[in-house]
Design an enzyme around this catalytic site. Sequence first.
Site, short mmCIF file in Angstrom:
data_model
loop_
_atom_site.label_atom_id
_atom_site.label_comp_id
_atom_site.label_asym_id
_atom_site.label_seq_id
_atom_site.Cartn_x
_atom_site.Cartn_y
_atom_site.Cartn_z
N ASP A 160 10.63 65.06 16.08
CA ASP A 160 9.20 65.37 16.02
C ASP A 160 8.90 66.66 15.27
OD1 ASP A 160 8.74 63.12 17.47
OD2 ASP A 160 7.77 64.11 19.17
N ASP A 161 7.67 66.74 14.77
CA ASP A 161 7.01 67.97 14.28
C ASP A 161 7.38 68.39 12.87
OD1 ASP A 161 5.90 67.98 16.77
OD2 ASP A 161 7.10 69.64 17.55
N HIS A 201 13.80 67.74 18.02
CA HIS A 201 12.78 68.36 17.15
C HIS A 201 13.47 68.97 15.93
CE1 HIS A 201 10.70 68.29 21.06
NE2 HIS A 201 9.58 68.25 20.36
N HIS A 242 2.55 61.53 13.20
CA HIS A 242 2.49 62.43 14.35
C HIS A 242 1.20 63.27 14.27
CE1 HIS A 242 4.32 64.07 17.88
NE2 HIS A 242 4.55 65.27 17.39
N HIS A 260 -1.42 68.05 14.56
CA HIS A 260 -0.72 68.16 15.85
C HIS A 260 -1.69 68.54 16.97
CE1 HIS A 260 2.46 69.13 18.78
NE2 HIS A 260 3.24 68.39 18.00
#
Length: 748
Positions: free
Chosen positions: A113-114, A265, A164, A168
Amino acid sequence: MTTPTTPTTPPAGPPARGRRRAPSRMERAAGRAAALQRPRVLLALLLLLALTCVMLLDGYLRAEVGGDQRVRTGASASDVPEDVLDGGPILSFPGGQATTVSVPDKTIVLTFDDGPDPTWTPQVLDILEKYDVPGTFFLVGSMVSRHPGIVRDMVEQGNEVGVHTFTHVDLSYQSQARVTREIEQTQLALAGAAGITTTLFRAPYSSQTDAIDDYSWPVYESLGQDGYTSVFIDTDSDDWKRPGVSKIVEWATPEDGEGASVLFHDAGGERSQTIEALPKYIEKMKAKGYTFTTVSGATAEQRPASGAPDSTGSGDGLQAAHHEATGATLYEGKALIAAVAVAEWTVPALSAGLVIVGVAVMGRFALMLVLARRHHRRRNGRRFGWGPPVTGPVSVIVPAYNEKECIEATLRSLARSSHPIEIIVVDDGSTDGTADIAESLGLPGVRVVRQANAGKPAALNNGVRHARYDIVVMMDGDTVFEPDTVRHLVQPFADPSVGAVAGNAKVGNRRTLIGAWQHIEYVMGFNLDRRMYDLLRCMPTIPGAIGAFRREAVLQAGGMSDDTLAEDTDITIALHRAGWRVVYEEHARAWTEAPGSLGQLWSQRYRWSYGTMQALWKHRRSLTDKGPSGRFGRVGMPLVVLFQVVTPLFAPLIDVFTLYSMLFVDFRAALLAWLAVLGVQLVCAAYAFRLDREKYRYLLMMPLQQLAYRQMMYLVLIHSCVTALTGGRLRWQKLKRTGEVGTGAGAG
């Protein structure tokens, strides 16, 4: 006495019946100039708007603009179907029916993620490539647009990507329009970066399906109806907590050979523990007999947990998540990537430039205060003197074009001069009877010279030719002198090295708001500057309202030129290059009528700023002049370019940055910074007012001046720069006068 020149312009009379008066040369030039300036003004405004948009885009990418840090916890899940809460981590809506899929046993879907992050994501990709393991990366759209190359490499390596969101944010707090925008912008970023779109989605701050609540469920339903597959997790490495490599590996490991969607991550913070733990985790899971796949690979291997058919209707699993971007989506995506690249380079460069400009401006304020104090103390000391008193008569030249409102006050003020003078009024083809008014006054020592309309430089040159004396004073037709003005103005000529003297121009009509703002500007900006430039021996401009010259020096420099719009700056620099010294005499005061409307003010300041640029360009070779004649090129030229052109161009950006910071970053800190700069300016202005013995009450208008008046001056300068870059030329422009300035006017 009237001394006509050849040709003589006849008195203006009424036009013949049935015929319209043909426009004069001045009117035709003004019309052409106005037609040229409108698109340039628009271009200047568009340039400032473009820079503002670049800043807002950069702020949006960094979640400073439109950011929302709220994260929902502890909400009810009464509206969420039980089979979803208890189902697998892969949620889709084939045929409008919520369906979950679990990862097959002994299978790991490695998700990240991210990202992408320029530091950590490439290291993750290297590890995955080394172990021949695919990953599924849920990417933040703003990061994709900033680092498109990493996403391109990610896809080419065989990894899968999902949405995603773009900034965010927790979508459960957002409107439907914001949700749609977050998804679409991320898809555009993917299209521009890697030429694909995706059907995979993971919401920020999501975890397992049992964490879906009544606020987030409508978001998943809506996206599911649009064909998106929402991906949750079975095990969480919690690597963002940086608990240590062994803990990350332990927490990411599923129990009893179960398959799992595992969360790591690759961005969002310091990820060195993740980079160290990932190889150990892959080796451990392979040793346990696990295989690694993507989300699409996992769903292709297993039917939905509920037994419902998959999205293809065949029961053989979901199609691959990636789709080739084509048409408008592809080109809009490339445009987004290009715009972000511009912002990524522009904003840091501007930020660095603003820091430099800020330091330079503060340094200039300090230099002005020190040199202005030294100038004042030196020139007002008991022992100071230019030499033997200058008592001989001088010639005062008054160029006039349609000055019927002002000419009488101007000439009567000169008639009260305590110094012997002759007055030469050069009427430049006026059509309002200015010359007749000057003659009808019957004042002693006044000569009226009429000429066809040719512009201010030609009028001044004509006056110099008719002057009887070696010292000539030049003034505007809307200006009035105090009785001792000429006497003070000519005293520096006792020094034979002095070729010209700049006087102290005062705003007479300062009782209006616009006039008061200009009064502050004249006292602080012009006269404080002139004290500094005087000591540095690089005075850039003798004001057209009040200046004195050696006739010999003017002729040596070639007279007043019409090559530029700023003939006063042009002749001043020419005198420097001819080796003459130019000084400032603060006690020689002249009262001038400043523009009374914003339109007139714009026209005047445009002519000043553009004319100054023209003059600097014309005399650019002064940079290589040798000896005393090159002093202006070595000292004055850099100072003028830096503080009258470059730094003012950055000033609107400083204001935009300040406003941006107040709205989106830290209001209190930005406000304190703005007040600190205003405080420095107030100190400088107060000192300038003290030196000129002006009343401090006008300084109460300075904060409003900084908010309104100064912005207009910046736009004028931008307009001038655009004109300089695109080419253009204006003639001597006539401002509308009211004649309200009389001797000593505005002294209160």
